[in-house]
Write a protein that holds these residues in place. Structure first.
Motif, short mmCIF file in Angstrom:
data_model
loop_
_atom_site.label_atom_id
_atom_site.label_comp_id
_atom_site.label_asym_id
_atom_site.label_seq_id
_atom_site.Cartn_x
_atom_site.Cartn_y
_atom_site.Cartn_z
N ARG A 20 -3.87 13.20 -5.19
CA ARG A 20 -2.82 13.90 -4.46
C ARG A 20 -3.20 13.85 -2.97
O ARG A 20 -4.36 14.04 -2.62
CB ARG A 20 -2.72 15.37 -4.89
N THR A 21 -2.20 13.59 -2.11
CA THR A 21 -2.44 13.60 -0.67
C THR A 21 -1.46 14.56 -0.01
O THR A 21 -0.41 14.89 -0.58
CB THR A 21 -2.24 12.20 -0.06
N LYS A 22 -1.77 15.01 1.18
CA LYS A 22 -0.90 15.94 1.89
C LYS A 22 0.45 15.31 2.23
O LYS A 22 1.42 16.01 2.48
CB LYS A 22 -1.58 16.43 3.17
N THR A 42 -0.56 21.41 -9.54
CA THR A 42 0.46 21.03 -8.57
C THR A 42 1.66 21.96 -8.77
O THR A 42 2.10 22.16 -9.90
CB THR A 42 0.91 19.57 -8.74
N GLN A 100 -7.49 21.27 -4.71
CA GLN A 100 -8.42 20.16 -4.49
C GLN A 100 -9.66 20.38 -5.35
O GLN A 100 -10.75 20.66 -4.85
CB GLN A 100 -8.79 20.07 -3.01
N LEU A 121 3.54 16.56 0.23
CA LEU A 121 4.09 17.91 0.40
C LEU A 121 5.50 17.83 0.99
O LEU A 121 5.73 17.17 2.01
CB LEU A 121 3.18 18.73 1.31
N TYR A 153 2.50 22.55 -3.19
CA TYR A 153 1.06 22.83 -3.15
C TYR A 153 0.34 22.02 -4.22
O TYR A 153 0.88 21.73 -5.28
CB TYR A 153 0.80 24.33 -3.42
#
Length: 394
Positions: free
Chosen positions: A310-312, A289, A302, A315, A299
């Motif tokens: 972690r999910t978008k 990360t 995956q 961001l 960023y």
């Protein structure tokens, strides 16, 4: 021009035929005259091409390696008539040649230390011998620079087999030096007496092939820009105790190897398409990360078996908001220490069931500018079980 091409092709075919006859078992003396007639005009580049042609036609690399000493013996008279090119200190070939001369001196010193230890095997003499062998093993940096710099550039010019042969010799020489060091450490005087002369002979042949075949071939095919790039990267790999001080290299202006294609992401040490870069980062066996200089998540990769979700949606979120309130103070202290240059890492490890999870944070700097923080998380449970050694081909 056609006459030159025909003569070149004729010399090449005759040399190949003579080598085949040697390989078939015909006595060297019966073939020697063929070489004497042809080699007056043969260049070191042709020698390299002939070796490649033989391998391309099916002769095993191992046979070529065995024949290489025969090649040198046959070519020696011709090669000795070729004056070595003049070059200034700092040129990669100048450094290579200087290392060979100095390595010879250290090898002579090592042989003298062996004789002294044999005559008087006291501990002080053994320690001096071990130190002498250690200095000799530092010469391995010479091979690292050849394998990682000179050989790739030769391969770009289509010269692939001679580097492969010499790499095999590097491995054999490194193995001899390890055995020599083991013999000294364990006081095996018989092994010392046999290994040292064998190593000297092996290095003598290898130096001759470097100085009279490999280096002249490289000087023939590589341009000035490539040599500047090689010299700059010499500095990145580093030197050993054999290399003299050399002038600083001018900034590379060309010859830096393969160039990026249109639309690729260009980095200092290579280039990717965005698809390749994403796939490479996702293939790493760690969670990554990246948090930017403003403490915002920019960023995450995956990885196939991600440890932490972690999910978008995260961001653009501040790293402080990604942690429970009880941890925020610790996060802030780490980040501030990174920004001030007071720390270069922070690490933690926790248990998750039967797994041991290793979490590390590193500040990201470029050219003196702070860019952010990278978090690297890894399941190290399998690593804790590793013992002994497992070689690449095991």
């Amino acid at each position: 021009m056609s006459e030159f091409i025909n003569n070149y092709s004729l010399r090449k075919e005759k040399l190949k035929e003579a080598l085949r006859r040697i390989h078939a078992g015909e006595p060297y003396e019966e073939v020697k005259q063929i070489f004497a007639e042809i080699l007056r005009e043969a260049s070191s580049g042709e020698i390299a091409e002939i070796e490649q042609a033989l391998i391309a036609e099916g002769l095993p690399v191992e046979d070529i390696q065995y024949l290489c000493d025969v090649h040198v013996a046959m070519f020696r008279e011709s090669l000795d008539q070729q004056a070595p090119p003049e070059m200034s200190p700092g040129h990669p070939v100048y450094s290579f040649r200087a290392e060979n001369e100095l390595a010879n001196l250290v090898l002579n010193e090592t042989r003298a230390l062996i004789e002294k230890f044999k005559a008087d095997p006291i501990e002080a003499n053994r320690k001096k011998l071990v130190e002498g062998i250690r200095k000799l093993r530092e010469y391995d940096r010479h091979y690292e620079r050849k394998e990682n710099l000179l050989f790739p550039y030769l391969e770009k010019h289509g010269i692939t087999e001679p580097p492969a042969i010499m790499w095999k010799e590097h491995d054999a020489i490194r193995d001899f030096k390890k055995r020599l060091q083991k013999a000294a450490s364990e006081r095996h005087q018989g092994d010392l007496a046999s290994l040292a002369p064998a190593l000297r002979e092996m290095l003598s042949h290898h130096f001759y092939k470097e100085n009279n075949i490999l280096f002249p071939t490289a000087l023939e095919v590589m341009d000035d820009g490539e040599w500047v790039s090689v010299r700059e990267q010499f500095d990145h790999i580093g030197y050993c105790c054999f290399t003299p001080q050399v002038p600083p290299v001018e900034k590379e202006t060309g010859g830096g190897g393969e160039r990026p294609q249109k639309g690729e992401i260009s980095l200092e040490t290579g280039h990717f398409t965005s698809r390749e870069l994403e796939a490479v980062l996702d293939a790493l066996p760690v969670d990554i990360t990246f948090v930017d200089r403003d403490d915002r998540v920019r960023y995450f990769n995956q990885a196939q078996d991600r440890i932490f979700v972690r999910t978008k949606a995260i961001l653009g979120r501040t790293v402080q908001n990604c942690h429970p309130s009880k941890s925020v103070d610790v996060v802030n202290r780490i980040v501030e220490a990174f920004k001030k240059g007071e720390r270069d890492s922070a690490e933690f490890w926790i248990d998750m069931g039967s797994r041991k999870i290793y979490i590390r944070y590193f500040p990201v700097w470029k050219d003196g500018e702070y860019l952010g923080v990278i978090e690297v998380t890894q399941d190290i449970t399998p690593l804790k079980e590793i013992e002994g050694q497992r070689r690449l081909l095991d």
